[in-house]
Design an enzyme around this catalytic site. Structure first.
Site, short mmCIF file in Angstrom:
data_model
loop_
_atom_site.label_atom_id
_atom_site.label_comp_id
_atom_site.label_asym_id
_atom_site.label_seq_id
_atom_site.Cartn_x
_atom_site.Cartn_y
_atom_site.Cartn_z
NE ARG A 122 -4.21 -0.97 0.79
CZ ARG A 122 -5.42 -0.45 0.92
NH1 ARG A 122 -5.74 0.23 1.99
NH2 ARG A 122 -6.31 -0.57 -0.05
CD GLN A 127 -2.70 6.27 -3.63
OE1 GLN A 127 -3.06 7.13 -4.44
NE2 GLN A 127 -2.53 6.53 -2.35
CG ASP A 130 -5.36 -0.60 -3.99
OD1 ASP A 130 -5.92 -1.72 -3.95
OD2 ASP A 130 -5.12 0.07 -2.97
CB SER A 133 -8.39 1.24 -3.78
OG SER A 133 -7.66 1.24 -2.58
CE1 TYR A 226 -6.66 -2.96 3.71
CE2 TYR A 226 -4.28 -3.27 3.63
CZ TYR A 226 -5.51 -3.26 2.99
OH TYR A 226 -5.60 -3.53 1.66
#
Lengths: 374, 374
Positions: A122, A127, A130, A133, A226
């Site tokens: 992460r 990103q 991801d 996400s 998280y």
């Protein structure tokens, strides 16, 4: 011989997504790769075969893996497909690494180089790859719509000739990508929204969306962005403060998940019993056990006069855009290693190495190794 | 003996609304009336019997009509209930006057004074009593949610780490109360909205909600604020212009209804065939035949790769607020004639007289008389 990218038709029941979209196929071709797709792979996501230019269509998953150097999937392929994969070929997608020892063992034994995008480090650079996400955003949006659609009340304030209707109160538990999107969507529709997350640093994000942060005085900020698991004492304190917010809301959306673990039980039967008649609960974590006591995955159940909905595979409900997002995430992950129509993996790359589940007959991910006891 | 208001439990299959809510019961009591309710009448709308203060609860519809001077309903009561009504008693609700000769005859023969709120004159003073409008607003909101929930695409624009998603295009046909609410709701969720109505004066209303007016060059402005029926030539011109807008949208919501008539067929099979794969159609007029060729009332059908949804009794999907609106509409209609706990109807009152279907053994509404051939 250029690199061959293979696209499987998904086999998970009800799965409507696929791992490429027409624009992304063009991008692979632009890097010098050729693309082999299984017939009807795109049907569930409402693409026509003719939407994909210069693709080789084959009849079966076996034909895809026989031809491909890199196999793309949304969800884990069937066991017989994995068994047919060429040693040294690459598999890339959501592989649910935490949930099946058999599948992981099969990838190891088959000498497949498997990248499970759930394992993506992460970090900022990752990103754009991801999938958790991007699909979380889809799920959060969908869950807010499901709540609004099942509520016996208007979400927005409404003024009509004989009076006006007060906006509904929506409570969102968990302010990750999914929760934030649920908040934004419920706000768009017009509800008053409160939200809660064990990580107090989410307060600002929640408030920036026009929602109110429910402060329980418990923090569970964990590693890697998280949430960590709470102690029993912390859970009791959290529950007490939350119960009040739950009792006041018209719709409750729970989005608390811990990767690789059973979903935390946040909403008890007692909290549900204190909800308003006609209240609606959407438990986004239904598939991993549910945040709500009484949730049944894939079902709508009435608990007294409260409707508890446990939708499963939520992103698949919106397959066009969910597929577009998955396709881009996968392309962003694998494309840096495609040069002049050839694959050159770079094991020094933190993102690539960190996402690797299996390679050359070895289980490469320490966390999965430990979790599965392999 | 004070005036007795009787509240029936609705019997139409799937009907969850009721004709009073707790606040409105208090208002009747405040005018000196007493209220008799059938047990469980409020259950479908998520009210508890204990939410209603000082109400006499009775077991059956027969008990309600035996006790009541004024009987309230949402939809027409069952034939045996109508048969049990006392001569001279008043019935007030949506009575579907256009669709059942038997029911109208029964009301006439039974000497019931029946007010069908669908017959309400469309004048300013009557707006606060207008059930068709209030329930139309509910239906429009719900249909936009149904469309969003079934669309394989995001309605709003969404920017995520790997790119951005363009907002969906929604086309709304018919810009009455329901259509305008559908437009407003689709806009709130974030879609780009186009809308069309045969009455060109709706352009301003449509544009004021941030939607674009589809100009077909055909006007069907009619009497009383409703649309008139179009000629064949006008229909063809309208269809040609509309077909293009239909082909471009991701979701189509049709809301065109003419009271007492079959819904106009606006969207042909050919137009559906030209829609995008994955497009969603919500036909709000499904119950009266549908605006869309191929709609099946109460079903979701795939026509090629287009999902056509024909929801029925849409306001009943949102029974708390729909009931609140119905209850206030009925109260605003009948309360001016309740004085000191007694009913004094005023036949000089334009709104009351215009809504009267039957009185003292006579069918009083000329339009219904003509339509039913009585």
């Amino acid at each position: 011989m250029p690199l061959v990218i293979g696209v499987l038709k998904e086999t998970h029941p009800g799965e409507r997504r696929l791992s490429v979209v027409p624009d992304v196929v063009k991008k692979y071709q632009g890097l010098g790769a050729s693309v082999v797709m299984q017939k009807d792979a795109a049907k569930g996501a409402h693409f026509r075969d003719t939407d994909f230019a210069d693709v080789t269509w084959v009849d079966s998953a076996a034909d895809v893996v026989a031809a491909a150097d890199v196999v793309l999937c949304v969800q884990p392929p069937a066991a017989e497909t994995l068994a047919a994969m060429k040693p040294g070929s690459v598999l890339c997608g959501m592989l649910q690494p935490w949930y099946s020892t058999e599948r992981v063992q099969q990838l190891v034994d088959g000498q497949v180089t498997a990248f499970a995008l759930e394992l993506l480090p992460r970090i900022s650079r990752a990103q754009s790859m991801d999938i958790l996400s991007s699909q979380g955003a889809v799920a959060g949006y969908e869950c807010a719509l499901i709540a609004a659609d099942h509520s016996p009340k208007f979400f927005p304030m409404l003024t009509y000739a004989a009076g006006s209707i007060r906006p509904a109160k929506v409570l969102v538990i968990g302010a990750g990508v999914a929760g934030l999107q649920a908040i934004a969507t419920a706000r768009r529709i017009g509800a008053m929204v409160e939200a809660y997350d064990v990580r107090p640093e989410t307060r600002e994000q929640i408030e920036s969306l026009g929602a109110k942060f429910v402060d329980t005085g418990v923090s569970a900020a964990g590693a890697g962005g998280y949430a960590r698991e709470l102690t029993e004492e912390e859970k009791a304190k959290q529950a007490e403060r939350l119960a009040k917010a739950v009792a006041q809301c018209d719709a409750l959306i729970t989005t608390a998940a811990i990767p690789g673990r059973k979903a935390p039980r946040i909403i008890t039967a007692d909290m549900i019993a204190r909800m308003k008649p006609g209240a609606v609960v959407v438990d986004m974590a239904a598939e991993t056990g549910g945040n709500v006591e009484g949730t049944v995955a894939g079902e709508k159940v009435w608990i007294n006069d409260v409707l508890v909905i446990g939708p499963t595979n939520i992103p698949s409900r919106m397959p066009v855009h969910a597929s577009e997002m998955v396709a881009k995430n996968l392309f962003n992950f694998i494309s840096p290693f495609i040069k002049d129509g050839a694959l050159a993996l770079d094991w020094e790359d933190e993102v690539m190495a960190g996402s690797c589940l299996a390679h050359a007959g070895e289980l490469r991910h320490a966390g999965v190794k430990q979790a599965l006891g392999l």
